[in-house]
Design an enzyme around this catalytic site. Structure first.
Site, mmCIF file in Angstrom:
data_model
loop_
_atom_site.group_PDB
_atom_site.id
_atom_site.type_symbol
_atom_site.label_atom_id
_atom_site.label_comp_id
_atom_site.label_asym_id
_atom_site.label_seq_id
_atom_site.Cartn_x
_atom_site.Cartn_y
_atom_site.Cartn_z
ATOM 1 N N GLU A 128 -1.652 -0.410 7.612
ATOM 2 C CA GLU A 128 -1.277 -1.252 8.743
ATOM 3 C C GLU A 128 -2.508 -1.978 9.262
ATOM 4 O OE1 GLU A 128 0.593 0.709 12.057
ATOM 5 O OE2 GLU A 128 1.052 -1.188 13.024
ATOM 6 N N MET A 270 -2.496 7.245 12.023
ATOM 7 C CA MET A 270 -1.545 6.312 11.433
ATOM 8 C C MET A 270 -0.271 7.030 11.015
ATOM 9 S SD MET A 270 -0.827 3.246 10.570
ATOM 10 C CE MET A 270 0.792 2.884 9.901
ATOM 11 N N GLU A 305 2.264 9.788 16.836
ATOM 12 C CA GLU A 305 2.501 9.435 15.421
ATOM 13 C C GLU A 305 3.816 10.046 14.943
ATOM 14 O OE1 GLU A 305 0.607 7.156 14.658
ATOM 15 O OE2 GLU A 305 -1.033 7.557 16.046
HETATM 16 N N1 B3K Z 1 0.083 2.104 14.145
HETATM 17 C C1 B3K Z 1 -1.273 2.572 14.114
HETATM 18 C C2 B3K Z 1 -2.276 1.534 14.467
HETATM 19 C C3 B3K Z 1 -2.633 0.639 13.347
HETATM 20 C C4 B3K Z 1 -3.766 -0.276 13.732
HETATM 21 C C5 B3K Z 1 -4.015 -1.308 12.693
HETATM 22 N N2 B3K Z 1 -5.137 -2.151 13.040
HETATM 23 C C6 B3K Z 1 -1.466 3.775 14.977
HETATM 24 C C7 B3K Z 1 -0.529 3.919 16.096
HETATM 25 O O1 B3K Z 1 -0.436 3.123 16.998
HETATM 26 O O2 B3K Z 1 0.204 4.872 16.104
HETATM 27 ZN ZN ZN Z 2 1.503 3.776 17.575
#
Ligand code: B3K
Ligand code: ZN
Length: 881
Positions: A128, A270, A305
Site C-alpha cells: 500500500e 499494514m 489492523e
Molecule cells: N494502511 C496502512 C498504511 C499504509 C501507508 C502507505 N503509505 C496502515 C493502516 O493505516 O492501517
Molecule cells: Zn489503517
C-alpha cells in the site's frame, strides 16, 4: 527513484479499468539480488470496454524478462515495456484470457521499503499504496479485485518460514536445499493487500474460536529469542477479535491469522489480508523495555489492523481518494475499542489532544485538504492526520447524529450491501441515510471541505424572564484552493450547568434544533433561546468534543474553573482547565516577550493540588489534567508571529509556580503512588504510573534538584518509570552530573536493543534549548543510529523537529538546516520517510519574521535540487506555495 513528473490525479477523472484481473497466480523464487517473479493473470475484458482496448499495466522500476499472452510468447511489436508500464496491444479475441509476466527484482537493494525488500535478512513486502507495481506489472489500483494463489520458493536454511495471504495449501522440499509453500486467498482483494514474508523467525501460536464456532489459528512471528515479548500483542489480538464480534457483529473469515514484526518499516503496520506486517515497535513489549504508552499503542494498532479485515479488506476503496473510507472508519473503530478496554473519558481526552496536535495544524496550514481529497500528486502524502483522525471524528459525528441504534443499523447495511466491493464515501453515507431516514447532505461537507470550522459563542441570562440565550456563529476559514466555504452541519453537545454543579432542566429551546443534549448548527448564525432556566447557568459546550472545531467562548476564569471542578462531562472538565492553562500561558509569553515577569492567578495555581489529591478521579485523568499544554499547543493557539523561546519560558514559569504552590500535596501523592506489587500493564496501574511521573516533573521543578528523579531512575521497576525519570533528568537538569550519569547508564543497559535506544535518542533530541541541534548531529554518528532505518531517523531527527520547539526553531536557523540536510540524505533511498520528515516545516509561516526567513531558506534549498522524488517535491512545493 520515481522522479516527479508533475502529474496530478483528480477524483473527477475516475473511470473503471477496461480489464479485470479475476485470478492472480504468483510464483516467487527468492534471492536477495535476483528474485524471479512469475505472475499469471486471468484477465477479463469488462463489459462496455472496446474490443481493441490495450491492456496497460502499472510498473515502477521494473524490467520485463518474459511475457506470454494467451499461453504463447508475445511477439515483438505486440507490447511495449518501460520501467513504469507494460502496454499490451495485441490481445486474444476472447473476453477471458491469460497472460504470464516474468520480472527479476532485487530485494536486498530496496531501501525505499516499498514492494519486496529485506529487513534484517527477512523478506517482506509493503504494497500500500502503490508498491505492488515494484514487484510485477499489474493493474495496481484498489478497484481491481482478484483471488490470489502464491507459491514461494526459497532456500530452507535462509527462510524456513514462508508466509502469504489466505490459507496454507501445500508445502514441501525441492532438492538442493530449497523448499516451497503455496498459499491461497479465496477473498478477492486489491493488490495493495498482497503480502509475502519469508525468513528465519520465531513464533508464538494461539487459537481463537469465532462466535459461530470456527477455529482460527493465530501466529505472531518475531526475531528468535523475542517470542515472550509478543505475548501482549497476542492478547490484544484475541480481545480485538472478540470485540469486533460483540460490537459490530464482524467475524474473522480465514483459517489462519498471522502477524509478522519487522524492524525496517515505513509506518506503524499494514493490514494485508490474513498476514499483517508490523513495525516491531508495535508488537514487542515487556516491562523492562516498553512504557505504558507502548503497551497502549500496541493494543490500539493490533486492533486497528485487525479491524481493517472488514473495513478496508472485505470492503475496500474504489480509488485512493476514498482512503478515509477505510482509515477514518477504522480509526473510529480502534478508538471505540480502546475506550471499552480502558477508560472512555481518558481515551477521549488523549484522542482530542492528538487531533489538536496533529490535525489542527495541518488543517490550518499549507497542507490542508479535505478528509476526502479531490486531487493528489503522490498518494503516500495523503496518509494524514486529516484522513485518519478527522476522518474518525466525522464517523463519530455520524454516531452522534443518528444515535447508537441507527448507527449500528447503518453499519450493518454497509457490511451487507458492499461486502466484496470497492466503494466510495457516497456509498457509505447512503447506508446511514437509509438506515435512519435522515438527510446527511449538508453533513457530507465534513468529507469535502477542508479547514477547521470556527464557532463563536456569546451568552446572556435574563433572571427576570428566566431566559438564557446563546448567540452562535460559525465560519470556515479559507484553505489552499478553497477560498469560499459552505456552511456546515455542526453537532454541539452541551449542558447548562447550574449553581450546584448539576445540569439544569429547561422548558424549551428555540432557534436551532436541540435534541438529546445536542445543538445542531446548520446556518451561519443561530440565536438559541432556552426558556424556564431557573438560575444563571454556566454553559458547557462541545462536550466530549462532539465536533472537531475551534470554539471561541468568552467566559470568566471563575466560571471556567467552576466547570473544571463540576462539569458532569469529564472531557469538558479537562477542557476547561486546559483552556485556563492555555490562556495563562499565552498571557505569560506575551509578558516575557515584553521584558516583564509573568504572574498567574492564585485561583488557578491553587487548583492542581486539589486535583492531584482527588481520589474520586481516576489517576490517569488526574495525570492528563495536570499536564500543561505542550509548547506546540500554545504556539498553535497564538497562531502567528510566534517566538518559541518566550513560549518555552512561559511554560517553565507556570510549571514552577504550580509546583511551588502544590509541592507538599504533590510529594504526598507521589509517595503514596509508589507501587510495590508485580508489574501489570492494565489501565488503572498505568494511570497511577502516569500520575506519579507528572508529579515527578513538578516536584523536580519545585526542588530545583535532580535527586528525586535520580532516585526514581535507580529504583525503577518498569520502563515507564525509568524513561520518565530520564526525561526529567535530561530536560530539567541538562548537562548535570545526574543527567549524564543516567544517560550513560541507560545507553549501557540497552546498547543491544535498538527499539529501546530510540527512547534514548528521543530524550536527548528533545532537550530544550540552543545546544540540542549539535547534540543531534553528534548522535547521528552514534553506532546505533542508521539513516536507512525509519525508526532511528524518526526518533532522533523526527523527534527533534516535531517535539523540540526551542531546539528546532533555534533563531539562527541551524535546526532547519539540519532537518533539510537529513531530508535530502533520506530522500536518496527512501522518499516516503523523507516527505514525512518535511512535514515539520508546515507551520513555518506562523513564526516570527526572522525564523520564517530561515525556514524558507532551508525549504528552498530542498526545492532547488534538480532531482526530487514526487513524494518530497509535492510536500515542499505545497509548503512553500
Ligand atoms: N494502511 C496502512 C498504511 C499504509 C501507508 C502507505 N503509505 C496502515 C493502516 O493505516 O492501517
Ligand atoms: Zn489503517
Amino acid at each position: 527513484m520515481r522522479t516527479d513528473t508533475g502529474q496530478v490525479f483528480r477524483l473527477e477523472d475516475y473511470r473503471p479499468s477496461d480489464y479485470a484481473i479475476v485470478e492472480t497466480d504468483l510464483t516467487f523464487r527468492l534471492d536477495p539480488e535476483r528474485t524471479r517473479v512469475t505472475a499469471t493473470l486471468t484477465v477479463e475484458r469488462r463489459e462496455g470496454a472496446a474490443k481493441d482496448a490495450p491492456l496497460v499495466l502499472d510498473g515502477d522500476g521494473l524490467a520485463l524478462d518474459e511475457l506470454l499472452v494467451g499461453g504463447k510468447p508475445a511477439v515483438k511489436g505486440s507490447h511495449e515495456a518501460t520501467p513504469d508500464s507494460l502496454t499490451i496491444r495485441r490481445l486474444p479475441k476472447a473476453d477471458r484470457f491469460e497472460i504470464t509476466i516474468v520480472t527479476i527484482i532485487a530485494p536486498a537493494a530496496n531501501k525505499a521499503l516499498m514492494g519486496l525488500y529485506l529487513s534484517n535478512g527477512v523478506y517482506c513486502t509493503q504494497c500500500e499504496a502503490e508498491g505492488f507495481r515494484r514487484i510485477t506489472y499489474y493493474l495496481d489500483r484498489p478497484d481491481v479485485l482478484s483471488t490470489y494463489r502464491v507459491r514461494i520458493e526459497a532456500k530452507e536454511k535462509e527462510a524456513p518460514l514462508l508466509l502469504s495471504n489466505g490459507n496454507p495449501v501445500e508445502n514441501g522440499r525441492l532438492g538442493d536445499g530449497w523448499h516451497y509453500a503455496v498459499w491461497h486467498d479465496p477473498f478477492p482483494k486489491p493488490s495493495y493487500l498482497f503480502a509475502l514474508v519469508a525468513g528465519d523467525l520465531g513464533g508464538i501460536h494461539d487459537a481463537f474460536v469465532t462466535a459461530s464456532g470456527r477455529k482460527v489459528k493465530l501466529g505472531i512471528y518475531v526475531e528468535h529469542g523475542k517470542e515472550p515479548l509478543a505475548a501482549y500483542a497476542m492478547d490484544a489480538l484475541k480481545r480485538s477479535m472478540r470485540w469486533d464480534e460483540e460490537r459490530f457483529g464482524r467475524e474473522y473469515d480465514l483459517d489462519v491469522f498471522n502477524i509478522v514484526a519487522v524492524s525496517d518499516f515505513n509506518m506503524g503496520a499494514m493490514e494485508n489480508k490474513g498476514l499483517n506486517v508490523f513495525n516491531d515497535k508495535y508488537v514487542l513489549a515487556d516491562p523492562e523495555t516498553a512504557t505504558d504508552m507502548d503497551y497502549a499503542n500496541i493494543e490500539a494498532i493490533i486492533a486497528h489492523e485487525y479491524f481493517h479485515n472488514w473495513t478496508g479488506n472485505r470492503i475496500t476503496c474504489r480509488d485512493w481518494f476514498q482512503l478515509c473510507l477505510k482509515e477514518g472508519l477504522t480509526v473510529y473503530r480502534d478508538h471505540e475499542f480502546s475506550a471499552d478496554q480502558r477508560s472512555r473519558a481518558v481515551k477521549r481526552i488523549a484522542e482530542v489532544r492528538t487531533l489538536k496536535a496533529h490535525q489542527f495544524p495541518e488543517d490550518q496550514g499549507p497542507l490542508a485538504h479535505p478528509v476526502r481529497p479531490r486531487r493528489y500528486r503522490e498518494i503516500n502524502n495523503f496518509y494524514t492526520a486529516t484522513v485518519y483522525e478527522k476522518g474518525s471524528e466525522v464517523v463519530r459525528m455520524i454516531h452522534t447524529l443518528l444515535g447508537a441504534k441507527d448507527f449500528r443499523a447503518g453499519m450493518d447495511l454497509y457490511f451487507e450491501r458492499h461486502d466484496g466491493q470497492a466503494v466510495t464515501i457516497e456509498d457509505f453515507l447512503a447506508c446511514f441515510e437509509e438506515a435512519s431516514g435522515k438527510d446527511l447532505s449538508q453533513f457530507a461537507l465534513w468529507y469535502h471541505q477542508a479547514g477547521t470550522p470556527n464557532v463563536t459563542v456569546s451568552t446572556s441570562y435574563d433572571a427576570r424572564a428566566k431566559e438564557y440565550t446563546l448567540e452562535i456563529e460559525q465560519s470556515v476559514p479559507p484553505t489552499p484552493s478553497e477560498s469560499r466555504k459552505r456552511l456546515m452541519h455542526i453537532p454541539l453537545a452541551f449542558g447548562l450547568v447550574g449553581p450546584n454543579g448539576q445540569d439544569m432542566e429547561y422548558d424549551s429551546a428555540e432557534g436551532a434544533a436541540v435534541e438529546n443534549g445536542v445543538i445542531h448548527l446548520r446556518k451561519r448564525r443561530h440565536t438559541v433561546l432556552f426558556k424556564g432556566v431557573s438560575a444563571r447557568p454556566v454553559i458547557s459546550l462541545n462536550r466530549g468534543f462532539s465536533a472537531p472545531i475551534t470554539l471561541a467562548l468568552e467566559m470568566r476564569p471563575k466560571d471556567r474553573l467552576f466547570l473544571a471542578r463540576h462539569d458532569s462531562d469529564l472531557f469538558s472538565r479537562w477542557q476547561a482547565l486546559n483552556t485556563l492553562f492555555t490562556e495563562a500561558l499565552i498571557e505569560a509569553s506575551t509578558r516575557i516577550r515584553g521584558g516583564k515577569t509573568p504572574n498567574f492567578e492564585a485561583a488557578l495555581l491553587g487548583y492542581p493540588a486539589e486535583i492531584a489529591a482527588d481520589e474520586n478521579l481516576e489517576a490517569a485523568y488526574r495525570a492528563l489534567a495536570l499536564t500543561l499544554p505542550a509548547e506546540a499547543d500554545i504556539a498553535r493557539e497564538i497562531g502567528n508571529n510566534i517566538d518559541p523561546d518566550a513560549i518555552g519560558a512561559a511554560r517553565e514559569a507556570l510549571r514552577e509556580a504550580i509546583a511551588g504552590e502544590a509541592q507538599a500535596v504533590f510529594a504526598k501523592v507521589y509517595d503514596a503512588l509508589q507501587d510495590d506489587g508485580p508489574f501489570s500493564p492494565d489501565a488503572a496501574s498505568a494511570g497511577r504510573r502516569a500520575l506519579r511521573n507528572v508529579l515527578l516533573e513538578y516536584l523536580s521543578a519545585a526542588a530545583q534538584d535532580p535527586a528525586l528523579a535520580a532516585r526514581q531512575f535507580e529504583e525503577a521497576k518498569s520502563m515507564t518509570e525509568r524513561a520518565a525519570a530520564l526525561n526529567v533528568l535530561a530536560h530539567q537538569f541538562p548537562g548535570s552530573g545526574a543527567a549524564e550519569k543516567a544517560l550513560a547508564a541507560f545507553e549501557q543497559r540497552y546498547h543491544d536493543n535498538p527499539l529501546v535506544l530510540d527512547k534514548w535518542f528521543i530524550v536527548q533530541a528533545t532537550i530544550p534549548g540552543d545546544r540540542t541541534v549539535d547534540l543531534v548531529r553528534r548522535l547521528m554518528a552514534h553506532p546505533a543510529f542508521s539513516i536507512t532505518n525509519p525508526n532511528r531517523v524518526r526518533s532522533l531527527v523526527g523527534g527533534f523537529a516535531s517535539s523540540n520547539q526551542t531546539g528546532f526553531h533555534r533563531a539562527d536557523g541551524e535546526g532547519y538546516r539540519l532537518l533539510a540536510e537529513t531530508i535530502l540524505r533520506v530522500e536518496a533511498h527512501n522518499p516516503q520517510v523523507a516527505a514525512r520528515l518535511a512535514i515539520a516545516f508546515r507551520s513555518w509561516r506562523s513564526l516570527e519574521k526572522n525564523r520564517q526567513e530561515q525556514a524558507r531558506a532551508a525549504l528552498s534549498e530542498i526545492a532547488r535540487q534538480p532531482e526530487l522524488s514526487r513524494d518530497l517535491r509535492d510536500i515542499v512545493e505545497r509548503t512553500l506555495a
